[in-house]
Design a protein around this motif. Structure first.
Motif, PDB file in Angstrom:
ATOM      1  N   VAL A   6      -6.434  -1.644  -0.772  1.00 25.95           N
ATOM      2  CA  VAL A   6      -6.889  -1.180   0.545  1.00 25.95           C
ATOM      3  C   VAL A   6      -8.062  -2.030   1.026  1.00 25.95           C
ATOM      4  CG1 VAL A   6      -8.019   0.726   1.753  1.00 25.95           C
ATOM      5  CG2 VAL A   6      -6.048   1.174   0.271  1.00 25.95           C
ATOM      6  N   ILE A  28       0.814  -1.216   0.000  1.00 24.50           N
ATOM      7  CA  ILE A  28       0.000   0.000   0.000  1.00 24.50           C
ATOM      8  C   ILE A  28       0.851   1.272   0.000  1.00 24.50           C
ATOM      9  CG2 ILE A  28      -1.607   1.360   1.409  1.00 24.50           C
ATOM     10  CD1 ILE A  28      -3.057  -1.292   2.035  1.00 24.50           C
ATOM     11  N   PRO A  29       1.837   1.434   0.914  1.00 27.08           N
ATOM     12  CA  PRO A  29       2.632   2.675   0.871  1.00 27.08           C
ATOM     13  C   PRO A  29       3.425   2.848  -0.421  1.00 27.08           C
ATOM     14  CG  PRO A  29       3.540   1.112   2.469  1.00 27.08           C
ATOM     15  CD  PRO A  29       2.208   0.593   2.070  1.00 27.08           C
ATOM     16  N   HIS A  34      -4.500   4.290  -9.213  1.00 31.24           N
ATOM     17  CA  HIS A  34      -5.600   4.584  -8.284  1.00 31.24           C
ATOM     18  C   HIS A  34      -6.508   3.368  -8.108  1.00 31.24           C
ATOM     19  CE1 HIS A  34      -9.170   6.528  -6.581  1.00 31.24           C
ATOM     20  NE2 HIS A  34      -8.364   7.529  -6.243  1.00 31.24           N
ATOM     21  N   LEU A  52      -4.689   0.635  -6.143  1.00 32.45           N
ATOM     22  CA  LEU A  52      -4.572   1.003  -4.726  1.00 32.45           C
ATOM     23  C   LEU A  52      -5.903   0.817  -4.003  1.00 32.45           C
ATOM     24  CD1 LEU A  52      -2.824   2.127  -2.462  1.00 32.45           C
ATOM     25  CD2 LEU A  52      -3.403   4.440  -3.246  1.00 32.45           C
ATOM     26  N   SER A  53      -6.993   1.194  -4.640  1.00 32.91           N
ATOM     27  CA  SER A  53      -8.322   1.029  -4.030  1.00 32.91           C
ATOM     28  C   SER A  53      -8.622  -0.445  -3.760  1.00 32.91           C
ATOM     29  CB  SER A  53      -9.400   1.627  -4.936  1.00 32.91           C
ATOM     30  OG  SER A  53      -9.195   3.003  -5.128  1.00 32.91           O
ATOM     31  N   LEU A  71       1.350   6.942  -6.700  1.00 31.08           N
ATOM     32  CA  LEU A  71       0.208   7.819  -6.986  1.00 31.08           C
ATOM     33  C   LEU A  71       0.531   9.279  -6.666  1.00 31.08           C
ATOM     34  CD1 LEU A  71      -2.722   7.672  -7.984  1.00 31.08           C
ATOM     35  CD2 LEU A  71      -3.451   7.521  -5.605  1.00 31.08           C
ATOM     36  N   LYS A  72       1.344   9.479  -5.645  1.00 26.97           N
ATOM     37  CA  LYS A  72       1.741  10.848  -5.291  1.00 26.97           C
ATOM     38  C   LYS A  72       2.563  11.465  -6.415  1.00 26.97           C
ATOM     39  CE  LYS A  72       3.952  13.523  -1.605  1.00 26.97           C
ATOM     40  NZ  LYS A  72       4.666  13.448  -0.300  1.00 26.97           N
ATOM     41  N   LYS A  92       1.003   4.156  -2.910  1.00 28.84           N
ATOM     42  CA  LYS A  92       0.696   5.543  -2.546  1.00 28.84           C
ATOM     43  C   LYS A  92       1.806   6.472  -3.013  1.00 28.84           C
ATOM     44  CE  LYS A  92      -2.356   4.914   1.466  1.00 28.84           C
ATOM     45  NZ  LYS A  92      -2.479   5.075   2.949  1.00 28.84           N
TER      46      LYS A  92
END
Length: 308
Positions: A241, A217-218, A234, A237-238, A224-225, A221
């Protein structure tokens, strides 16, 4: 030809004359001189396999199944899907491959890029094993020691091609579920370019496939950042999660059962019941049992004291 002793060996650079034709007689391509490394899958598999059997100066007609040519995808616009080809091949020459240590920066770049582009061709054909083979050969060229000095610009170009090969290698390894190998390829990219979005995304996918949601996950993220508008990251990642939340729920239930408390937290106990007045009362059977035990204890104390 000039005898079996003149047959080329794997690893040599061979030069051939090539003419390909479809079953209806249409000519696909004509190459008066085509040079490639034998055994490196630089050309059609039909050529890679059959040229090894040619004698110097020999001309052969090779009828090849689509599997060993352009396969189900074909080659737009002249080779249709699943096309059987006739290859007219003449072996013109063979020589040992150049010493990698003596290649200039530009020569090394050109050679590595040819292997990388061949890997891209196989990837598009969904032949991921051969794609990996081509990327590995390109990386071997790029990582070879050199007796020639390169300029800073050439060093930067070589590194850029190396990163592309590693990223493509990771993509091919993922397609074959070779997760440990793909993870290694991604980590090698991130050693050179910590902010490489493709490597971050693929590393996150690898860890997710291995069930390492907390680590994945990180990483996603971070990707995505770097590229907030990337819908693919996105979406991934969804999903991740949600899977992580489901995994935590399953683990919580498992631990609760292991501790002997399968009921949900906060559920009222069964040992008490509420009275009409709102207070709590103890069932009479439990009260009677408790009284009997207490009286028994008193009686036993009296007997012991009398004996003493």
């Amino acid at each position: 030809g000039q005898g079996v002793d003149t047959r080329p060996r794997k690893g040599q650079e061979v030069t051939i004359r090539l003419k390909t034709s479809l079953e209806d007689g249409r000519v696909g391509e004509e190459e008066p001189t085509l040079t490639f490394t034998l055994g490196d899958c630089d050309v059609l598999q039909a050529l890679d396999l059959c040229v090894q059997l040619l004698e110097m100066g020999e001309t052969a007609l090779i009828v090849s199944d689509p599997k060993y040519c352009y396969g189900a995808q074909g080659r737009s616009p002249d080779i249709p899907p699943n096309a059987t080809l006739t290859l007219e091949v003449e072996l013109l020459g063979a020589r040992d491959a150049p010493d990698l240590e003596l290649l200039s920066g530009q020569e090394k770049l050109e050679l590595a890029n040819r292997k990388r582009e061949r890997g891209n061709f196989f990837y598009q054909q969904a032949d991921y094993v051969l794609a990996i083979n081509s990327y590995d050969i390109a990386l071997k060229i790029l990582s070879s020691s050199s007796k020639v000095d390169f300029s800073p610009e050439e060093e930067a170009e070589l590194l850029e091609v190396k990163v592309k090969c590693l990223n493509n290698l990771a993509a091919s390894q993922l397609k074959l579920d070779h997760y440990e190998a793909a993870l290694k390829s991604c980590n090698l990219v991130l050693e050179h370019q910590p902010g490489n979005i493709k490597a971050l995304f693929r590393k996150g996918k690898v860890l997710a496939q291995q069930g390492e949601y907390r680590e994945a996950i990180p990483i996603l993220k971070a990707a995505l950042k770097l590229e907030p508008s990337n819908k693919t990251i996105h979406t991934e990642l969804s999903k991740l999660v949600k899977k992580h939340a489901d995994q935590k729920h399953v683990e919580t239930e498992m631990y609760r059962k292991m501790l002997g408390n399968p009921s949900t937290p906060g559920a009222p106990g069964k040992c008490k019941k509420k009275t009409r007045g709102g207070g709590w009362s103890i069932p009479w059977k439990w009260l009677f049992g408790a009284t009997a035990i207490a009286l028994g204890g008193v009686a036993l104390s009296v007997v012991i004291a009398a004996r003493n």
